[in-house]
Design a protein around this motif. Structure first.
Motif, PDB file in Angstrom:
ATOM      1  N   GLN A  50     110.279 -11.840  33.353  1.00  0.00           N
ATOM      2  CA  GLN A  50     110.324 -12.263  34.389  1.00  0.00           C
ATOM      3  C   GLN A  50     111.715 -12.309  34.270  1.00  0.00           C
ATOM      4  O   GLN A  50     112.182 -11.568  35.432  1.00  0.00           O
ATOM      5  CB  GLN A  50     109.695 -13.865  34.824  1.00  0.00           C
ATOM      6  N   ILE A  51     112.670 -12.151  33.400  1.00  0.00           N
ATOM      7  CA  ILE A  51     114.321 -12.238  33.738  1.00  0.00           C
ATOM      8  C   ILE A  51     113.936 -10.704  34.503  1.00  0.00           C
ATOM      9  O   ILE A  51     114.630 -10.258  35.130  1.00  0.00           O
ATOM     10  CB  ILE A  51     115.043 -12.632  32.340  1.00  0.00           C
ATOM     11  N   MET A  52     113.772  -9.437  33.710  1.00  0.00           N
ATOM     12  CA  MET A  52     113.310  -8.285  33.897  1.00  0.00           C
ATOM     13  C   MET A  52     113.424  -7.784  35.540  1.00  0.00           C
ATOM     14  O   MET A  52     113.337  -7.179  35.358  1.00  0.00           O
ATOM     15  CB  MET A  52     112.631  -7.562  32.689  1.00  0.00           C
ATOM     16  N   LYS A  53     112.519  -8.635  35.684  1.00  0.00           N
ATOM     17  CA  LYS A  53     111.467  -8.440  37.091  1.00  0.00           C
ATOM     18  C   LYS A  53     113.412  -9.127  38.540  1.00  0.00           C
ATOM     19  O   LYS A  53     112.777  -8.546  39.260  1.00  0.00           O
ATOM     20  CB  LYS A  53     110.234  -9.337  37.770  1.00  0.00           C
ATOM     21  N   PHE A  54     113.640  -9.636  38.078  1.00  0.00           N
ATOM     22  CA  PHE A  54     114.796 -10.688  38.347  1.00  0.00           C
ATOM     23  C   PHE A  54     115.926  -9.112  38.515  1.00  0.00           C
ATOM     24  O   PHE A  54     116.257  -8.859  39.377  1.00  0.00           O
ATOM     25  CB  PHE A  54     114.953 -11.534  38.395  1.00  0.00           C
ATOM     26  N   LEU A  55     116.069  -8.939  37.384  1.00  0.00           N
ATOM     27  CA  LEU A  55     116.761  -7.102  37.211  1.00  0.00           C
ATOM     28  C   LEU A  55     116.709  -6.848  38.653  1.00  0.00           C
ATOM     29  O   LEU A  55     117.802  -6.167  38.333  1.00  0.00           O
ATOM     30  CB  LEU A  55     117.052  -7.005  35.318  1.00  0.00           C
ATOM     31  N   GLN A  56     115.683  -6.006  38.411  1.00  0.00           N
ATOM     32  CA  GLN A  56     115.241  -4.996  38.823  1.00  0.00           C
ATOM     33  C   GLN A  56     115.541  -5.189  40.352  1.00  0.00           C
ATOM     34  O   GLN A  56     115.871  -3.918  40.516  1.00  0.00           O
ATOM     35  CB  GLN A  56     113.763  -4.800  38.886  1.00  0.00           C
ATOM     36  N   GLN A  57     115.393  -6.347  41.128  1.00  0.00           N
ATOM     37  CA  GLN A  57     115.065  -6.610  42.213  1.00  0.00           C
ATOM     38  C   GLN A  57     116.582  -6.610  42.215  1.00  0.00           C
ATOM     39  O   GLN A  57     117.383  -6.600  43.461  1.00  0.00           O
ATOM     40  CB  GLN A  57     114.741  -7.927  42.401  1.00  0.00           C
ATOM     41  N   GLY A  60     118.134  -3.527  43.069  1.00  0.00           N
ATOM     42  CA  GLY A  60     117.727  -2.614  44.462  1.00  0.00           C
ATOM     43  C   GLY A  60     118.937  -3.904  45.623  1.00  0.00           C
ATOM     44  O   GLY A  60     119.261  -3.318  46.596  1.00  0.00           O
ATOM     45  N   ALA A  61     119.697  -4.501  44.859  1.00  0.00           N
ATOM     46  CA  ALA A  61     120.301  -5.749  46.121  1.00  0.00           C
ATOM     47  C   ALA A  61     121.507  -4.699  45.890  1.00  0.00           C
ATOM     48  O   ALA A  61     122.353  -5.457  46.454  1.00  0.00           O
ATOM     49  CB  ALA A  61     119.913  -6.921  46.381  1.00  0.00           C
ATOM     50  N   GLY A  62     122.012  -4.296  45.446  1.00  0.00           N
ATOM     51  CA  GLY A  62     123.228  -3.609  44.506  1.00  0.00           C
ATOM     52  C   GLY A  62     124.057  -5.081  43.592  1.00  0.00           C
ATOM     53  O   GLY A  62     125.056  -4.695  43.685  1.00  0.00           O
ATOM     54  N   VAL A  63     123.447  -5.530  43.144  1.00  0.00           N
ATOM     55  CA  VAL A  63     123.910  -6.682  41.971  1.00  0.00           C
ATOM     56  C   VAL A  63     123.565  -5.841  40.412  1.00  0.00           C
ATOM     57  O   VAL A  63     122.481  -5.868  40.693  1.00  0.00           O
ATOM     58  CB  VAL A  63     123.915  -8.155  42.185  1.00  0.00           C
ATOM     59  N   SER A  64     124.589  -5.517  39.276  1.00  0.00           N
ATOM     60  CA  SER A  64     124.659  -4.769  38.207  1.00  0.00           C
ATOM     61  C   SER A  64     124.617  -5.657  37.097  1.00  0.00           C
ATOM     62  O   SER A  64     125.619  -6.670  37.130  1.00  0.00           O
ATOM     63  CB  SER A  64     125.224  -3.932  37.904  1.00  0.00           C
TER      64      SER A  64
END
Length: 94
Positions: A50-57, A60-64
């Motif tokens: 679930q954390i990995m899914k948040f990170l991917q999203q 995509g919003a420009g936050v690394s």
């Protein structure tokens, strides 16, 4: 998950704080309870996938943000701080 679409404030790098909380509550609290901002998200059932899914999203919003940063601060309050810091870093570099 769709963080960049909300209009609520505050917002960091296209990620709305209120929407983040809503997404976490929808994912982790299907009975409608609310997440305490200082409670460990793993205690609510959060897992690494679930954390990995948040990170991917978020990317995509420009936050690394790094996986390790979220695991080391596994609260909603901690995640907001990590996201805010990453957003400030992006704005400074840009």
């Amino acid at each position: 998950m769709s963080f960049a679409q909300g209009n609520s404030m505050p917002r960091a790098g296209g990620i709305c704080h209120a929407q983040l909380k809503g997404e976490l509550e929808q994912l982790l609290c299907p009975t409608g309870e609310h997440i305490d901002e200082d409670e460990n998200l793993f205690d609510y059932g959060l897992d690494s996938l679930q954390i990995m899914k948040f990170l991917q999203q978020w990317r995509g919003a420009g936050v690394s943000v790094k996986f390790e940063q979220l695991v080391l601060q596994p609260t909603l309050h901690g995640w907001r701080k990590v996201i805010d810091e990453a957003s400030r870093h992006c704005e400074t570099v840009a």
